[in-house]
Write a protein that holds these residues in place. Structure first.
Motif, PDB file in Angstrom:
ATOM      1  N   LEU A   1       9.839  12.130   5.033  1.00  0.00           N
ATOM      2  CA  LEU A   1       9.411  12.034   3.642  1.00  0.00           C
ATOM      3  C   LEU A   1       9.983  10.777   3.012  1.00  0.00           C
ATOM      4  N   ALA A   2       9.231  10.199   2.103  1.00  0.00           N
ATOM      5  CA  ALA A   2       9.685   9.030   1.353  1.00  0.00           C
ATOM      6  C   ALA A   2       9.461   9.292  -0.121  1.00  0.00           C
ATOM      7  N   ARG A   3      10.415   8.827  -0.930  1.00  0.00           N
ATOM      8  CA  ARG A   3      10.338   8.934  -2.386  1.00  0.00           C
ATOM      9  C   ARG A   3      10.715   7.583  -2.971  1.00  0.00           C
ATOM     10  N   ARG A   4       9.990   7.199  -3.988  1.00  0.00           N
ATOM     11  CA  ARG A   4      10.247   5.915  -4.634  1.00  0.00           C
ATOM     12  C   ARG A   4      11.020   6.140  -5.930  1.00  0.00           C
ATOM     13  N   PHE A   5      11.968   5.250  -6.193  1.00  0.00           N
ATOM     14  CA  PHE A   5      12.769   5.299  -7.413  1.00  0.00           C
ATOM     15  C   PHE A   5      12.734   3.937  -8.076  1.00  0.00           C
TER      16      PHE A   5
ATOM     17  N   VAL B   1       2.834   9.674  -6.464  1.00  0.00           N
ATOM     18  CA  VAL B   1       3.244  11.011  -6.055  1.00  0.00           C
ATOM     19  C   VAL B   1       4.765  11.143  -6.112  1.00  0.00           C
ATOM     20  N   LYS B   2       5.229  12.380  -6.116  1.00  0.00           N
ATOM     21  CA  LYS B   2       6.674  12.627  -6.145  1.00  0.00           C
ATOM     22  C   LYS B   2       7.317  12.300  -4.798  1.00  0.00           C
ATOM     23  N   TYR B   3       6.600  12.605  -3.727  1.00  0.00           N
ATOM     24  CA  TYR B   3       7.044  12.284  -2.372  1.00  0.00           C
ATOM     25  C   TYR B   3       5.811  12.079  -1.515  1.00  0.00           C
ATOM     26  N   LEU B   4       6.028  11.467  -0.356  1.00  0.00           N
ATOM     27  CA  LEU B   4       4.925  11.197   0.550  1.00  0.00           C
ATOM     28  C   LEU B   4       5.402  11.466   1.973  1.00  0.00           C
ATOM     29  N   ALA B   5       4.642  12.263   2.723  1.00  0.00           N
ATOM     30  CA  ALA B   5       4.924  12.454   4.142  1.00  0.00           C
ATOM     31  C   ALA B   5       4.465  11.195   4.867  1.00  0.00           C
ATOM     32  N   ILE B   6       5.354  10.632   5.678  1.00  0.00           N
ATOM     33  CA  ILE B   6       5.042   9.394   6.383  1.00  0.00           C
ATOM     34  C   ILE B   6       5.241   9.583   7.882  1.00  0.00           C
ATOM     35  N   THR B   7       4.628   8.705   8.646  1.00  0.00           N
ATOM     36  CA  THR B   7       4.690   8.780  10.104  1.00  0.00           C
ATOM     37  C   THR B   7       5.977   8.125  10.610  1.00  0.00           C
TER      38      THR B   7
ATOM     39  N   GLU C   1       0.827  -1.203   0.000  1.00  0.00           N
ATOM     40  CA  GLU C   1       0.000   0.000   0.000  1.00  0.00           C
ATOM     41  C   GLU C   1       0.866   1.260   0.000  1.00  0.00           C
ATOM     42  N   LEU C   2       1.882   1.276   0.852  1.00  0.00           N
ATOM     43  CA  LEU C   2       2.783   2.420   0.912  1.00  0.00           C
ATOM     44  C   LEU C   2       3.518   2.590  -0.409  1.00  0.00           C
TER      45      LEU C   2
END
Length: 99
Positions: free
Chosen positions: A63-67, A11-17, A3-4
């Motif tokens: 923040l997390a970003r996927r590549f 999205v370009k980035y995601l704010a995560i807990t 899901e994450l």
């Protein structure tokens, strides 16, 4: 995890807990971790077939970003580290976390 990672595809980035950061650390392979000396740590993680860069913004958000590839993720991390190094040298530059 799926899901994450699916959210990160959109999205370009995601704010995560902080809990999601810990989950990534517990379930993904840590490829590299650098202490930025300015904004906590920046990490490159391998999550299945994907690569995720996790960092902390100047607002205290994780923040997390996927590549798609490790090379793209490493290039991103090294570009960030160059900015932090320049900041220490007094360049007056800043990291644009939300771009």
């Amino acid at each position: 995890m799926e899901e994450l990672l699916q959210q990160l595809e959109k999205v370009k980035y995601l704010a995560i807990t902080p809990e999601q950061v810990q989950w990534l650390l517990d379930h993904c392979r840590l490829v590299v971790e650098h202490d930025t000396m300015v904004a906590d740590k920046i990490r490159l993680l391998q999550c299945g077939e994907s690569y995720v860069v996790q960092e902390k913004s100047d607002k205290g958000e994780f923040l997390a970003r996927r590549f798609a590839t490790e090379l793209q993720a490493r290039d991103f991390v090294m570009a960030r580290m160059k900015i932090y190094e320049d900041m220490w040298d007094g360049c007056g530059c800043k990291v644009y976390y939300y771009e």
